[in-house]
Scaffold this motif. Sequence first.
Motif, PDB file in Angstrom:
ATOM      1  N   TYR A  26      31.138  46.494  41.645  1.00 42.87           N
ATOM      2  CA  TYR A  26      32.203  45.744  41.031  1.00 42.87           C
ATOM      3  C   TYR A  26      32.442  45.562  39.601  1.00 42.87           C
ATOM      4  CZ  TYR A  26      35.721  41.638  40.813  1.00 42.87           C
ATOM      5  OH  TYR A  26      36.619  41.211  40.703  1.00 42.87           O
ATOM      6  N   GLN A  27      33.556  45.836  39.096  1.00 41.14           N
ATOM      7  CA  GLN A  27      33.662  45.677  37.501  1.00 41.14           C
ATOM      8  C   GLN A  27      34.736  44.499  37.305  1.00 41.14           C
ATOM      9  OE1 GLN A  27      32.342  47.724  35.405  1.00 41.14           O
ATOM     10  NE2 GLN A  27      31.142  48.030  37.146  1.00 41.14           N
ATOM     11  N   ALA A  28      35.884  44.431  38.172  1.00 43.95           N
ATOM     12  CA  ALA A  28      36.836  43.258  37.883  1.00 43.95           C
ATOM     13  C   ALA A  28      37.753  43.403  38.955  1.00 43.95           C
ATOM     14  CB  ALA A  28      37.323  43.073  36.430  1.00 43.95           C
ATOM     15  N   THR A  29      38.549  42.188  38.811  1.00 43.81           N
ATOM     16  CA  THR A  29      39.983  42.460  39.483  1.00 43.81           C
ATOM     17  C   THR A  29      41.210  42.245  38.577  1.00 43.81           C
ATOM     18  OG1 THR A  29      39.069  41.126  41.566  1.00 43.81           O
ATOM     19  CG2 THR A  29      41.394  41.185  41.077  1.00 43.81           C
ATOM     20  N   VAL A  30      41.782  43.406  38.726  1.00 48.55           N
ATOM     21  CA  VAL A  30      43.220  43.306  37.545  1.00 48.55           C
ATOM     22  C   VAL A  30      44.334  43.539  38.435  1.00 48.55           C
ATOM     23  CG1 VAL A  30      43.965  44.883  36.108  1.00 48.55           C
ATOM     24  CG2 VAL A  30      41.521  44.550  35.910  1.00 48.55           C
ATOM     25  N   GLY A  31      45.103  42.555  38.329  1.00 48.13           N
ATOM     26  CA  GLY A  31      46.165  42.683  39.106  1.00 48.13           C
ATOM     27  C   GLY A  31      46.058  42.500  40.546  1.00 48.13           C
ATOM     28  N   VAL A  39      27.830  54.091  41.614  1.00 46.03           N
ATOM     29  CA  VAL A  39      26.725  53.768  41.457  1.00 46.03           C
ATOM     30  C   VAL A  39      26.135  55.094  40.244  1.00 46.03           C
ATOM     31  CG1 VAL A  39      24.168  53.319  42.234  1.00 46.03           C
ATOM     32  CG2 VAL A  39      26.235  52.568  43.429  1.00 46.03           C
ATOM     33  N   GLY A  40      25.517  54.517  39.343  1.00 48.11           N
ATOM     34  CA  GLY A  40      25.013  55.634  38.511  1.00 48.11           C
ATOM     35  C   GLY A  40      26.124  56.032  37.220  1.00 48.11           C
ATOM     36  N   GLY A  41      27.433  55.348  37.245  1.00 48.45           N
ATOM     37  CA  GLY A  41      28.168  55.755  36.415  1.00 48.45           C
ATOM     38  C   GLY A  41      29.294  56.817  36.953  1.00 48.45           C
ATOM     39  N   GLY A  42      30.611  56.812  36.208  1.00 48.78           N
ATOM     40  CA  GLY A  42      31.399  57.824  36.691  1.00 48.78           C
ATOM     41  C   GLY A  42      32.964  56.818  36.493  1.00 48.78           C
ATOM     42  N   ARG A  43      33.921  57.534  37.009  1.00 50.03           N
ATOM     43  CA  ARG A  43      35.342  57.011  36.808  1.00 50.03           C
ATOM     44  C   ARG A  43      35.609  55.884  37.872  1.00 50.03           C
ATOM     45  NH1 ARG A  43      40.731  60.334  35.896  1.00 50.03           N
ATOM     46  NH2 ARG A  43      39.297  61.042  34.313  1.00 50.03           N
ATOM     47  N   GLU A  44      36.305  55.011  37.374  1.00 51.42           N
ATOM     48  CA  GLU A  44      36.464  53.853  38.247  1.00 51.42           C
ATOM     49  C   GLU A  44      37.569  54.008  39.218  1.00 51.42           C
ATOM     50  OE1 GLU A  44      37.740  50.775  35.537  1.00 51.42           O
ATOM     51  OE2 GLU A  44      35.469  49.836  35.252  1.00 51.42           O
ATOM     52  N   TRP A  45      37.560  53.413  40.528  1.00 55.89           N
ATOM     53  CA  TRP A  45      38.718  53.415  41.564  1.00 55.89           C
ATOM     54  C   TRP A  45      39.073  52.068  41.886  1.00 55.89           C
ATOM     55  CZ3 TRP A  45      33.650  54.049  43.000  1.00 55.89           C
ATOM     56  CH2 TRP A  45      33.273  53.557  44.329  1.00 55.89           C
ATOM     57  N   GLU A  46      40.290  51.876  42.257  1.00 53.76           N
ATOM     58  CA  GLU A  46      40.979  50.989  42.654  1.00 53.76           C
ATOM     59  C   GLU A  46      40.714  50.627  43.998  1.00 53.76           C
ATOM     60  OE1 GLU A  46      44.932  51.433  41.395  1.00 53.76           O
ATOM     61  OE2 GLU A  46      44.521  50.812  39.253  1.00 53.76           O
ATOM     62  N   ALA A  47      40.408  49.255  44.519  1.00 55.22           N
ATOM     63  CA  ALA A  47      40.032  48.936  45.905  1.00 55.22           C
ATOM     64  C   ALA A  47      41.003  47.832  46.229  1.00 55.22           C
ATOM     65  CB  ALA A  47      38.645  49.061  46.134  1.00 55.22           C
ATOM     66  N   ASP A  48      41.275  47.558  47.347  1.00 56.21           N
ATOM     67  CA  ASP A  48      41.740  46.214  47.911  1.00 56.21           C
ATOM     68  C   ASP A  48      40.882  45.139  48.087  1.00 56.21           C
ATOM     69  OD1 ASP A  48      42.773  44.316  49.278  1.00 56.21           O
ATOM     70  OD2 ASP A  48      43.655  45.639  50.951  1.00 56.21           O
ATOM     71  N   PRO A  49      40.773  44.231  46.999  1.00 60.99           N
ATOM     72  CA  PRO A  49      39.937  43.119  47.033  1.00 60.99           C
ATOM     73  C   PRO A  49      39.673  42.378  48.126  1.00 60.99           C
ATOM     74  CG  PRO A  49      41.631  42.547  45.720  1.00 60.99           C
ATOM     75  CD  PRO A  49      42.011  43.867  46.182  1.00 60.99           C
ATOM     76  N   GLY A  50      40.746  42.523  49.183  1.00 55.92           N
ATOM     77  CA  GLY A  50      40.712  41.818  50.563  1.00 55.92           C
ATOM     78  C   GLY A  50      39.734  42.611  51.623  1.00 55.92           C
ATOM     79  N   ARG A  51      39.602  43.632  51.097  1.00 54.10           N
ATOM     80  CA  ARG A  51      38.592  44.458  52.049  1.00 54.10           C
ATOM     81  C   ARG A  51      37.397  44.857  51.601  1.00 54.10           C
ATOM     82  NH1 ARG A  51      41.232  49.715  54.178  1.00 54.10           N
ATOM     83  NH2 ARG A  51      39.845  49.411  56.025  1.00 54.10           N
ATOM     84  N   ILE A  52      37.076  44.680  50.393  1.00 51.32           N
ATOM     85  CA  ILE A  52      35.686  45.178  50.019  1.00 51.32           C
ATOM     86  C   ILE A  52      34.595  44.016  50.537  1.00 51.32           C
ATOM     87  CG2 ILE A  52      36.172  46.556  48.018  1.00 51.32           C
ATOM     88  CD1 ILE A  52      35.719  44.000  46.312  1.00 51.32           C
TER      89      ILE A  52
END
Length: 76
Positions: A26-31, A39-52
């Motif tokens: 988890y990095q942050a919630t934006v909008g 895990v281990g690095g790479g490109r971030e992705w967007e997820a539904d914060p209500g489902r994680i």
Amino acid sequence: MRPAEERPPERGALVYDPGTRRVGEYQATVGPYALLRPVGGGREWEADPGRIRPATQAERLSAGVKAANSRAVRRP
């Protein structure tokens, strides 16, 4: 599903995203999105914060092994 009043995970916490069936840091919630990084690095992705949700021990272990295997393959 997490209640709306529940606090977001701490930065760096390992969470499971059922939308992508992946574990991420988890990095942050934006909008309306939670930003997760593999895990281990790479490109971030967007997820539904209500489902994680927090990753289980088995999911954390599996993600760690996958990251270690990926690092081993990239070495010359």
